[in-house]
Write a protein that holds these residues in place. Structure first.
Motif, PDB file in Angstrom:
ATOM      1  N   LYS A   1       0.822  -1.217   0.000  1.00  5.47           N
ATOM      2  CA  LYS A   1       0.000   0.000   0.000  1.00  5.47           C
ATOM      3  C   LYS A   1       0.855   1.266   0.000  1.00  5.47           C
ATOM      4  O   LYS A   1       0.573   2.191  -0.762  1.00  5.47           O
ATOM      5  N   PRO A   2       1.912   1.332   0.830  1.00  4.09           N
ATOM      6  CA  PRO A   2       2.748   2.539   0.776  1.00  4.09           C
ATOM      7  C   PRO A   2       3.425   2.727  -0.584  1.00  4.09           C
ATOM      8  O   PRO A   2       3.559   3.849  -1.066  1.00  4.09           O
ATOM      9  N   GLN A   3       3.837   1.634  -1.223  1.00  4.46           N
ATOM     10  CA  GLN A   3       4.453   1.741  -2.545  1.00  4.46           C
ATOM     11  C   GLN A   3       3.451   2.232  -3.578  1.00  4.46           C
ATOM     12  O   GLN A   3       3.772   3.057  -4.430  1.00  4.46           O
ATOM     13  N   ARG A   4       2.214   1.744  -3.495  1.00  3.79           N
ATOM     14  CA  ARG A   4       1.166   2.222  -4.401  1.00  3.79           C
ATOM     15  C   ARG A   4       0.901   3.706  -4.190  1.00  3.79           C
ATOM     16  O   ARG A   4       0.771   4.470  -5.139  1.00  3.79           O
ATOM     17  N   ARG A   5       0.828   4.106  -2.937  1.00  9.53           N
ATOM     18  CA  ARG A   5       0.584   5.512  -2.608  1.00  9.53           C
ATOM     19  C   ARG A   5       1.735   6.376  -3.133  1.00  9.53           C
ATOM     20  O   ARG A   5       1.508   7.401  -3.775  1.00  9.53           O
ATOM     21  N   ASN A   6       2.973   5.943  -2.895  1.00 10.06           N
ATOM     22  CA  ASN A   6       4.126   6.714  -3.356  1.00 10.06           C
ATOM     23  C   ASN A   6       4.160   6.801  -4.873  1.00 10.06           C
ATOM     24  O   ASN A   6       4.416   7.869  -5.432  1.00 10.06           O
ATOM     25  N   LEU A   7       3.883   5.688  -5.552  1.00  8.79           N
ATOM     26  CA  LEU A   7       3.893   5.708  -7.006  1.00  8.79           C
ATOM     27  C   LEU A   7       2.810   6.641  -7.544  1.00  8.79           C
ATOM     28  O   LEU A   7       3.045   7.401  -8.475  1.00  8.79           O
ATOM     29  N   SER A   8       1.638   6.627  -6.925  1.00  6.42           N
ATOM     30  CA  SER A   8       0.565   7.491  -7.423  1.00  6.42           C
ATOM     31  C   SER A   8       0.913   8.963  -7.249  1.00  6.42           C
ATOM     32  O   SER A   8       0.668   9.766  -8.147  1.00  6.42           O
ATOM     33  N   TRP A   9       1.529   9.345  -6.126  1.00  4.06           N
ATOM     34  CA  TRP A   9       1.864  10.769  -5.993  1.00  4.06           C
ATOM     35  C   TRP A   9       3.075  11.142  -6.826  1.00  4.06           C
ATOM     36  O   TRP A   9       3.206  12.287  -7.268  1.00  4.06           O
ATOM     37  N   VAL A  10       3.981  10.176  -7.112  1.00  5.14           N
ATOM     38  CA  VAL A  10       5.098  10.465  -8.007  1.00  5.14           C
ATOM     39  C   VAL A  10       4.574  10.716  -9.421  1.00  5.14           C
ATOM     40  O   VAL A  10       5.001  11.653 -10.103  1.00  5.14           O
ATOM     41  N   ILE A  11       3.631   9.893  -9.864  1.00  4.76           N
ATOM     42  CA  ILE A  11       3.047  10.082 -11.200  1.00  4.76           C
ATOM     43  C   ILE A  11       2.341  11.429 -11.279  1.00  4.76           C
ATOM     44  O   ILE A  11       2.517  12.180 -12.244  1.00  4.76           O
ATOM     45  N   ALA A  12       1.561  11.747 -10.257  1.00  2.52           N
ATOM     46  CA  ALA A  12       0.879  13.045 -10.235  1.00  2.52           C
ATOM     47  C   ALA A  12       1.904  14.184 -10.215  1.00  2.52           C
ATOM     48  O   ALA A  12       1.738  15.186 -10.913  1.00  2.52           O
ATOM     49  N   GLY A  13       2.971  14.021  -9.442  1.00  2.00           N
ATOM     50  CA  GLY A  13       4.018  15.043  -9.365  1.00  2.00           C
ATOM     51  C   GLY A  13       4.739  15.237 -10.689  1.00  2.00           C
ATOM     52  O   GLY A  13       5.048  16.363 -11.075  1.00  2.00           O
ATOM     53  N   LEU A  14       4.995  14.133 -11.395  1.00  2.00           N
ATOM     54  CA  LEU A  14       5.617  14.226 -12.718  1.00  2.00           C
ATOM     55  C   LEU A  14       4.744  15.042 -13.659  1.00  2.00           C
ATOM     56  O   LEU A  14       5.214  15.916 -14.375  1.00  2.00           O
ATOM     57  N   HIS A  15       3.455  14.744 -13.619  1.00  2.00           N
ATOM     58  CA  HIS A  15       2.522  15.459 -14.500  1.00  2.00           C
ATOM     59  C   HIS A  15       2.431  16.941 -14.129  1.00  2.00           C
ATOM     60  O   HIS A  15       2.524  17.814 -14.994  1.00  2.00           O
ATOM     61  N   GLN A  16       2.264  17.213 -12.858  1.00  2.00           N
ATOM     62  CA  GLN A  16       2.093  18.600 -12.413  1.00  2.00           C
ATOM     63  C   GLN A  16       3.364  19.424 -12.598  1.00  2.00           C
ATOM     64  O   GLN A  16       3.304  20.597 -12.965  1.00  2.00           O
TER      65      GLN A  16
END
Length: 111
Positions: free
Chosen positions: A15-30
């Motif tokens: 779960k923490p890895q999923r959470r980190n990956l999702s905010w990294v993807i969002a951060g890359l986009h933003q």
């Protein structure tokens, strides 16, 4: 966004890895940039930028996280949605790393 991404991520991720990956993807986009500190700057929360950047680095250096396994389902989902909507597609590539791999100088597999 986190819930949508998690539906397409491999179940091997914690779960923490999923959470980190999702905010990294969002951060890359933003951020529109692949620089760790710029990606980390887009994460909400009270932690310092240095701490957020360290979290991004730890995520990417975690040997238990297979980048291709993580990114491929998300990339496919986003590309399909962009094609269907006619939205522009932004591709961020770490070209020095890609060229090193293509040349076989880092022990990795070419692109």
């Amino acid at each position: 966004m986190h819930q949508t991404l998690c539906q397409h991520l491999p179940e091997e991720l914690s779960k923490p890895q999923r959470r980190n990956l999702s905010w990294v993807i969002a951060g890359l986009h933003q951020a529109g940039h692949a620089c760790f500190s710029k990606v980390a700057s887009k994460r909400v929360g009270s932690a310092t930028l240095e701490s957020k950047t360290r979290q991004v680095r730890r995520f990417f250096s975690n040997e238990q996280v297979d980048p291709q396994c993580c990114y491929k389902p998300v990339a496919e989902l986003l590309l399909k949605q962009a094609i269907a909507s006619g939205s522009p597609i932004r591709v961020l590539v770490d070209t020095p790393q890609a060229f090193r791999r293509a040349a076989g100088r880092d022990g990795g597999v070419g692109p």
